[in-house]
Every structure is written in C-alpha cells, then in structure tokens.
Design a protein around this motif. Structure first.
Motif, PDB file in Angstrom:
ATOM      1  N   ALA A 168       1.134  -0.769  -0.195  1.00  0.00           N
ATOM      2  CA  ALA A 168       0.137   0.049   0.183  1.00  0.00           C
ATOM      3  C   ALA A 168       1.077   1.032  -0.337  1.00  0.00           C
ATOM      4  N   TYR A 169       2.302   1.146   0.639  1.00  0.00           N
ATOM      5  CA  TYR A 169       3.114   2.249   0.159  1.00  0.00           C
ATOM      6  C   TYR A 169       4.050   2.444  -0.034  1.00  0.00           C
ATOM      7  N   ALA A 170       4.351   0.781  -0.860  1.00  0.00           N
ATOM      8  CA  ALA A 170       5.871   0.471  -1.973  1.00  0.00           C
ATOM      9  C   ALA A 170       4.432   1.261  -2.913  1.00  0.00           C
ATOM     10  N   SER A 171       3.666   0.937  -3.407  1.00  0.00           N
ATOM     11  CA  SER A 171       3.126   1.584  -4.703  1.00  0.00           C
ATOM     12  C   SER A 171       2.325   3.063  -4.509  1.00  0.00           C
ATOM     13  N   PHE A 172       2.997   3.634  -3.869  1.00  0.00           N
ATOM     14  CA  PHE A 172       2.390   4.905  -3.748  1.00  0.00           C
ATOM     15  C   PHE A 172       4.533   6.294  -3.744  1.00  0.00           C
ATOM     16  N   ALA A 173       5.436   4.975  -2.755  1.00  0.00           N
ATOM     17  CA  ALA A 173       6.307   6.195  -2.727  1.00  0.00           C
ATOM     18  C   ALA A 173       7.724   6.106  -3.699  1.00  0.00           C
ATOM     19  N   VAL A 174       7.692   4.848  -5.048  1.00  0.00           N
ATOM     20  CA  VAL A 174       8.226   4.302  -5.974  1.00  0.00           C
ATOM     21  C   VAL A 174       7.283   4.642  -6.733  1.00  0.00           C
ATOM     22  N   PRO A 175       6.449   5.033  -7.960  1.00  0.00           N
ATOM     23  CA  PRO A 175       6.554   5.194  -8.517  1.00  0.00           C
ATOM     24  C   PRO A 175       6.803   7.217  -8.342  1.00  0.00           C
ATOM     25  N   LEU A 176       6.497   7.509  -6.696  1.00  0.00           N
ATOM     26  CA  LEU A 176       6.489   9.056  -7.158  1.00  0.00           C
ATOM     27  C   LEU A 176       8.167   9.031  -7.284  1.00  0.00           C
ATOM     28  N   GLY A 177       8.527   8.022  -6.221  1.00  0.00           N
ATOM     29  CA  GLY A 177      10.222   9.003  -6.720  1.00  0.00           C
ATOM     30  C   GLY A 177      11.095   8.332  -8.016  1.00  0.00           C
ATOM     31  N   ALA A 178       9.928   7.655  -8.901  1.00  0.00           N
ATOM     32  CA  ALA A 178      10.457   7.500 -10.580  1.00  0.00           C
ATOM     33  C   ALA A 178      10.044   8.276 -10.855  1.00  0.00           C
ATOM     34  N   THR A 179      10.344   9.269 -10.884  1.00  0.00           N
ATOM     35  CA  THR A 179       9.909  10.499 -10.957  1.00  0.00           C
ATOM     36  C   THR A 179      10.825  11.420 -10.605  1.00  0.00           C
TER      37      THR A 179
END
Length: 465
Positions: A314-325
């Motif tokens: 629930a957290y990784a699927s928010f943080a990682v895409p944000l981090g990738a950009t």
C-alpha cells in the motif's frame, strides 16, 4: 518408466536469476566487442550483429515502458484506496518527500566536495563547443505547466516526416501526469466510499494481472541485459571520453561514494542490515545500469522494494512511482553538482558560496522538474541557467553522457528503494522478517510460489527450488 524425481535437472547456477544476469553481461560485452570488430557505423551503417543487439535491447526497454502506465494507474489508485488502512497516510507522504530531500542534499554535497577537490574542468585540454547549445532547457514554469495532464493518461503524440516523405507518429507518456491523474482518481474513490467498491475491486484485479505480466517481463531481463550492454559497448565504448576522462572518473567516484558509503550508513543508522539492503535492491540496480531508465526499471524497483525489503504494498506502490519521477540522486544531485563546477572551471568562472547554495537548492528541489525526461540534460541546463553559467557546457558533456548515464540511473534506482524502506521502518511498517529473510537465486520470491501462510524463510526456500 523414469520417475520425475530421477529426471536430470539443470544445475542451480543455470536457472537462478543472478547468474543469468552475470552471464548476460559477459556475453553482452563479448558480442559488443565482436560487433565493433566487424566494422560499420552504429548510426549510418550498422552491421547485422549491431542491429540484432540494438533490437534486443531497445525491445526489452520498450516492453518495460509499456507496463509502466497500467502499473502506475492501477497501483496508485489501489494504494491510495488502501491508505485508509494505513494510519497517518498524510504523514507518510510528507516523510517520504522529506527523506527524498535529505538524501538529495547529502548527494549534492558529495558532488560539490569532489568537484572542488578534483577540479575536473581545470586543464582538460578539451575544446569549447563550436556552436551554442540549443537543446531542451529545464524551467520551473515548464514543470508547473507539465503537471496539468493533456488527457486522461498523460499521453503525448508527435509526428515527424521521414526521408521518404512519409509521416511517422510516435506516442509517449509523462509519468508525472499519469501519477497526478491516478492520484486524483484514487482520492475520489476514497471520498466516494462504498459506491466505489466495485470500481476498486476491478482495479485491484487489474493490478494483480498487470503484476503477473510484469513478472514475465522481468524474467526476460537476462536477454534484455545482453542486448543493452552489447549495444553500449559497440555504440559508446570508452574512446569517446578523451580529455573528459577526469570528469567521468569524478562523477563515478561521487556515485560510488553515495551508493557504497552514504546509503549503507543510513541503512545501518536505522538498525537494518546493509547486506540485506544491497542484495535486495541489487536486481533493480543491475537493470537500471544497463537500461539507463529509472521509469523503465520502476516495475522491478517496486517489486524488490515490496518482496525483498519488506515495504508494505500500500505504501510502496505510492512511494516508488513517485520516486521514479522525482527521486534522482544520480541525475539530479551528484551529476549536476560536478557538471556545474566542471563548466565553471572549464570557462574560468569563479564561483562563491552563494553559487554552491544555489546548486544545492536546485538539486534538492529541481528533480521534479526533470520528471518524464530522459537523462540529466534538462536538470543540468536548469542548474546552469540558475547559476548564469554558459549553456554551451551542456554540449561539451554530451559526448560522454551515455557512459555516465548508466551509473547515474543505477544510483537513482538504489535511492528510490532506500527511502521507502527507511520511512516504512521509522513508521513501524517494515516487515523485518521479510527484510531479513535469506535471499534465493531469484530477484525476489513470486507471491504465488510460496504456500499460503508460509514464513518469509519458507517462501525464500520455495522460490529457490
């Protein structure tokens, strides 16, 4: 009749993911050297082996990027809806951005110190560009307007006229816009409540299907690695560095200091195993190095962050895409700091403390201004224009940019997995059993490979078989 148990099986090293990647790297280098020895120009007259390696490599990156939009859309909508199950979701988002800034500031300080100590731009012997740089320049206004999606999925189309007079149309996407649209839909579904449950059920089912497809694509990584590294060898090589060798060496030194000193220290300060972090994130770092695309590597980065490092989905699927950009310690911190000092030294321009503060400020806040772009050229032009340095310096560094970009992207990916791990640990959300579980030969344990209710150790053993 021969029983199944007596059937000959391939040795572990031949079926495990790690050895396959290493073997692909070795074969890729060998084939790249062979392609170069056969002669031909990669741009105008490629030979057959060059074409084959280029096709394999670019096709794999295209496959990865094709999975990005459906993965981001379904994962972000689902994760925002799931955030109601996570206490203090707003605090999680704020702390994620805070740690993005903290690690970026440390990385840019490393770049500044190395740039001042090594002085890579002094006495290089390289010639100034004959023509002024006229490429894409970063701007804060472009970043703000780029947040507004032109359509539902942030898709963009461009048409070019080929030599034969035909019109070729290509489509692309802005990941930041996709993120904005997905977040808006997720928040709306969260606010609607019970009537949105059927929609969210469909999204969760779609996410499961997309993740399965992504898993299949990731299993092709050794083949993609072979093509990508082979193409890099015959297309870029190391001869193009010339008088810029000191600059390339300084940048890689900065990247290694952040990756091998700063990140491990942060991991250790939080009471986590450095070995487990490195082994957990390594598959994504490998792919980032050869693909030169944080966005293309994002599906694997998210997967190892969840399955190896124990960050809740629930957290990784928010943080990682944000981090990738927006989280790019390589492209937007270490590199622009050293490159700005290089340009100033090359042109004999004196910098003062104010300039160094501006470099740090642009690096910490400017990563988002490069979202959706390839490489660090936009970030560099943003830094140079903020400092008032000659933009011609960008053209000077373009010759070695592909070589540097491999290392930059690898560091980007490592940081994009590090921050969610730190934040999840500080908030008491990290699955320590999964983080500390023994690693199998695969990049992570497929969820359907472990029996229901299995411990992380049992799951790892199952995935290794």
């Amino acid at each position: 009749m021969v029983s199944a148990s007596s059937t000959p099986r391939l040795p572990r090293w031949a079926t495990a993911f790690g050895p396959q990647i290493v073997l692909a790297l070795v074969l890729g280098v060998a084939l790249g050297l062979a392609a170069d020895a056969l002669g031909g120009d990669p741009d105008t007259d490629p030979n057959g082996l060059m074409t084959a390696l280029d096709t394999i490599g670019t096709s794999y990156v295209t496959l990865l990027k094709a999975a990005v939009v459906p993965l981001v859309v379904t994962a972000v909508i689902s994760s925002i809806a799931n955030l109601r199950e996570v206490s203090d979701a707003a605090r999680l988002a704020w702390k994620t951005l805070l740690w993005f800034g903290i690690t970026a500031l440390i990385a840019v300080v490393v770049g500044l110190v190395l740039g001042l100590v090594v002085q890579p731009g002094a006495g290089t012997g390289a010639s100034a560009p004959a023509e002024s740089y006229e490429g894409t320049q970063g701007s804060w206004l472009a970043f703000l307007t780029g947040l507004v999606p032109g359509n539902f999925l942030g898709l963009q189309a461009s048409s070019t006229v080929t030599g034969a007079g035909a019109v070729a149309t290509t489509t692309s996407f802005n990941v930041l816009q996709v993120l904005v649209v997905s977040a808006a839909v997720g928040i709306a579904a969260l606010k609607v409540g019970e009537p949105a449950e059927p929609f969210l059920a469909v999204v969760r089912s779609a996410l499961a299907v997309v993740q399965k497809v992504v898993w299949w694509i990731i299993r092709l990584a050794p083949l993609g690695t072979l093509g990508l590294i082979g193409r890099a060898v015959f297309e870029y090589g190391w001869t193009s560095m010339g008088g810029l060798l000191a600059f390339v060496a300084t940048v890689y030194a900065g990247l290694l200091v952040v990756a091998l000193v700063v990140y491990p220290v942060l991991v250790r300060l939080h009471g986590l195993s450095v070995k487990q972090y490195v082994s957990g994130v390594w598959p994504a770092v490998q792919l980032g190095f050869v693909s030169r695309s944080s966005v293309g590597t994002m599906p694997l980065t998210q997967r190892v962050t969840e399955r190896n490092l124990g960050v809740p989905r629930a957290y990784a699927s928010f943080a990682v895409p944000l981090g990738a950009t927006t989280k790019m310690d390589g492209c937007a911190a270490v590199y622009p700091a050293i490159a700005a000092l290089f340009v100033a030294q090359f042109y004999g321009i004196e910098l003062d403390v104010t300039h160094y503060v501006l470099i740090a400020l642009v690096s910490v806040l400017g990563s988002a201004a490069t979202a959706g772009t390839t490489g660090a050229t936009v970030m560099l032009t943003l830094t140079l224009s903020t400092l008032g340095l000659p933009l011609d310096g960008v053209g000077l560094l373009l010759a070695v940019d592909p070589i540097i970009d491999m290392g930059r992207t690898a560091l980007n990916v490592a940081g994009q997995a590090l921050v969610p791990t730190i934040v999840a640990h500080r908030e008491g959300l990290l699955d320590r059993e999964l983080y500390d579980a023994p690693r199998s030969g695969d990049p992570f344990v497929p969820e359907d490979a472990a029996p229901e209710g299995a411990t992380p150790e049992e799951a790892a053993a199952t995935g290794a078989r």
